[in-house]
Design a protein around this motif. Sequence first.
Motif, short mmCIF file in Angstrom:
data_model
loop_
_atom_site.label_atom_id
_atom_site.label_comp_id
_atom_site.label_asym_id
_atom_site.label_seq_id
_atom_site.Cartn_x
_atom_site.Cartn_y
_atom_site.Cartn_z
N GLY A 166 8.87 -17.32 17.12
CA GLY A 166 8.54 -16.75 15.82
C GLY A 166 7.09 -16.32 15.73
N THR A 167 6.19 -17.13 16.29
CA THR A 167 4.77 -16.77 16.28
C THR A 167 4.53 -15.49 17.08
OG1 THR A 167 4.08 -19.08 16.05
CG2 THR A 167 2.46 -17.53 16.95
N SER A 168 5.18 -15.38 18.24
CA SER A 168 5.04 -14.18 19.07
C SER A 168 5.55 -12.94 18.34
CB SER A 168 5.79 -14.36 20.39
OG SER A 168 5.29 -15.47 21.11
N LEU A 169 6.69 -13.08 17.66
CA LEU A 169 7.23 -11.95 16.91
C LEU A 169 6.30 -11.54 15.77
CD1 LEU A 169 11.01 -12.97 16.66
CD2 LEU A 169 10.03 -11.15 18.07
N SER A 170 5.78 -12.53 15.05
CA SER A 170 4.89 -12.23 13.93
C SER A 170 3.61 -11.56 14.41
CB SER A 170 4.54 -13.52 13.17
OG SER A 170 5.69 -14.04 12.53
N LEU A 171 3.03 -12.09 15.49
CA LEU A 171 1.81 -11.49 16.05
C LEU A 171 2.06 -10.05 16.48
CD1 LEU A 171 0.33 -14.39 18.22
CD2 LEU A 171 -0.64 -13.41 16.15
N ALA A 172 3.18 -9.82 17.15
CA ALA A 172 3.51 -8.46 17.60
C ALA A 172 3.68 -7.53 16.40
CB ALA A 172 4.78 -8.48 18.44
N GLY A 173 4.35 -8.01 15.36
CA GLY A 173 4.55 -7.19 14.17
C GLY A 173 3.24 -6.84 13.47
N VAL A 174 2.37 -7.84 13.33
CA VAL A 174 1.07 -7.60 12.70
C VAL A 174 0.25 -6.58 13.49
CG1 VAL A 174 -1.16 -8.65 12.12
CG2 VAL A 174 0.96 -9.82 11.52
N ALA A 226 0.83 -1.21 0.00
CA ALA A 226 0.00 0.00 0.00
C ALA A 226 0.86 1.26 0.00
CB ALA A 226 -0.94 0.01 1.21
N GLY A 227 2.01 1.16 0.63
CA GLY A 227 2.91 2.31 0.63
C GLY A 227 3.42 2.63 -0.76
N VAL A 228 3.60 1.59 -1.59
CA VAL A 228 4.10 1.79 -2.95
C VAL A 228 2.97 2.16 -3.90
CG1 VAL A 228 5.24 0.67 -4.90
CG2 VAL A 228 6.01 0.20 -2.56
N VAL A 229 1.86 1.42 -3.84
CA VAL A 229 0.78 1.57 -4.82
C VAL A 229 -0.16 2.72 -4.47
CG1 VAL A 229 -1.20 0.42 -5.90
CG2 VAL A 229 0.88 -0.88 -5.39
N LEU A 230 -0.52 2.84 -3.20
CA LEU A 230 -1.51 3.83 -2.79
C LEU A 230 -0.90 5.07 -2.16
CD1 LEU A 230 -4.16 1.41 -1.20
CD2 LEU A 230 -4.08 2.29 -3.54
N GLY A 231 0.41 5.07 -2.01
CA GLY A 231 1.06 6.24 -1.44
C GLY A 231 0.85 6.39 0.06
N GLU A 232 0.44 5.31 0.74
CA GLU A 232 0.26 5.37 2.18
C GLU A 232 1.61 5.23 2.86
OE1 GLU A 232 -2.50 2.31 3.07
OE2 GLU A 232 -4.23 3.42 2.32
N ARG A 233 1.90 6.11 3.77
CA ARG A 233 3.22 6.12 4.39
C ARG A 233 3.21 5.35 5.69
NH1 ARG A 233 6.03 11.89 4.41
NH2 ARG A 233 7.73 10.49 4.94
N LEU A 234 4.23 4.54 5.89
CA LEU A 234 4.38 3.79 7.13
C LEU A 234 4.92 4.69 8.23
CD1 LEU A 234 5.99 0.46 5.89
CD2 LEU A 234 3.76 0.68 6.97
N THR A 235 4.36 4.56 9.42
CA THR A 235 4.91 5.25 10.58
C THR A 235 6.12 4.46 11.08
OG1 THR A 235 3.54 3.99 12.13
CG2 THR A 235 2.59 6.02 11.18
N ALA A 236 6.76 5.00 12.10
CA ALA A 236 7.89 4.28 12.71
C ALA A 236 7.41 2.94 13.29
CB ALA A 236 8.53 5.14 13.80
N TRP A 237 6.20 2.96 13.87
CA TRP A 237 5.62 1.72 14.40
C TRP A 237 5.38 0.73 13.26
CZ3 TRP A 237 4.52 -0.23 19.19
CH2 TRP A 237 4.69 0.64 20.28
N GLY A 238 4.90 1.23 12.12
CA GLY A 238 4.64 0.36 10.99
C GLY A 238 5.89 -0.29 10.46
#
Length: 315
Positions: A289-297, A125-137
């Motif tokens: 790995g599951t905990s890291l992925s969940l936190a990232g999502v 979305a950041g590339v196609v729609l121009g939505e910018r990721l925050t630092a958290w993102g």
Amino acid sequence: MAAHQEPKGQWIDELVKILTAAKIIFAMFLWASCYPLITIGIAYAPHLSFATLRAVIAGVTLLAIALALRRPFPRSWKTWITLAAIGFGATSLGYFGMFHAAEFVSPGIATVITNTQPLMAAALAGVVLGERLTAWGKSGLVLGFLGIVVIAAPRLFGGGQESYLIGITYIILAALGITISNVMLKRIADTVDPLMAISVQLLIGSIPLAMIAVLTEDFTVIEWSPGFLFALVGLAVFGSALVYVIWMSVLAEVPLSKANAFSFLVPIFGLTMGLLYYGESLGWPELIGTSLSLAGVMMVIRKGIAPPTLFGVSA
């Protein structure tokens, strides 16, 4: 008089909140059940024949609901072209990847990895729609993909790495197809009815699946057993059609950001089903790995950027 009515009004509001939360949790459970049901079904039917049946039954069910509710058909030819592309990504590629991945990767782990799709959506979305990721993102993206690496590493560098790598590749293919479709759905969200859009993309997306199935599989070998019918109906009616109806009713009541906060339940439900019914064993790498992925999502969904669509497609 008003003083006596206020507690009743508050009680009704609380009941509505509880019912809405219950619908969200039920939707997450239905999405989590998809990979386990696919694993059951592929024991009785060729992969793509099974995938085609799921897409057609789900699409026809949703289309019947849309027609009963007198939802408008898409009118613009550009919308139809976009829906065709969405169907190819979400249904053709998505189902192709999911139904083949179930042969190589356990349902719980497959659910966890697929549920990182919002990370891909945020990046795209950041590339196609121009939505910018925050630092958290940005931090969430790094954390989420690191989680996938941690989950996959033990198998990739241990025994049976070739088949496991094939399974991971299929999952990523499915997630990528769904991601691209969700971003495209956002671009036409204001021009097409969501219920009609989902039904149409399912039916269009089933065509390439059916064509490949006819060329490469034997439809007559399907075992129409109770186990297969349970898996097929569960996937098509409950895991596809019903869950979209529930999800759209939820979004009519609460903001998407709040509803998506429950998305962590999908991999938890998936892992629980894998442990209880498929004998999955989770070591420290899978748990970490599951905990890291969940936190990232969760970081991307809640504080990264706006999610890709109000009526996005999932597993």
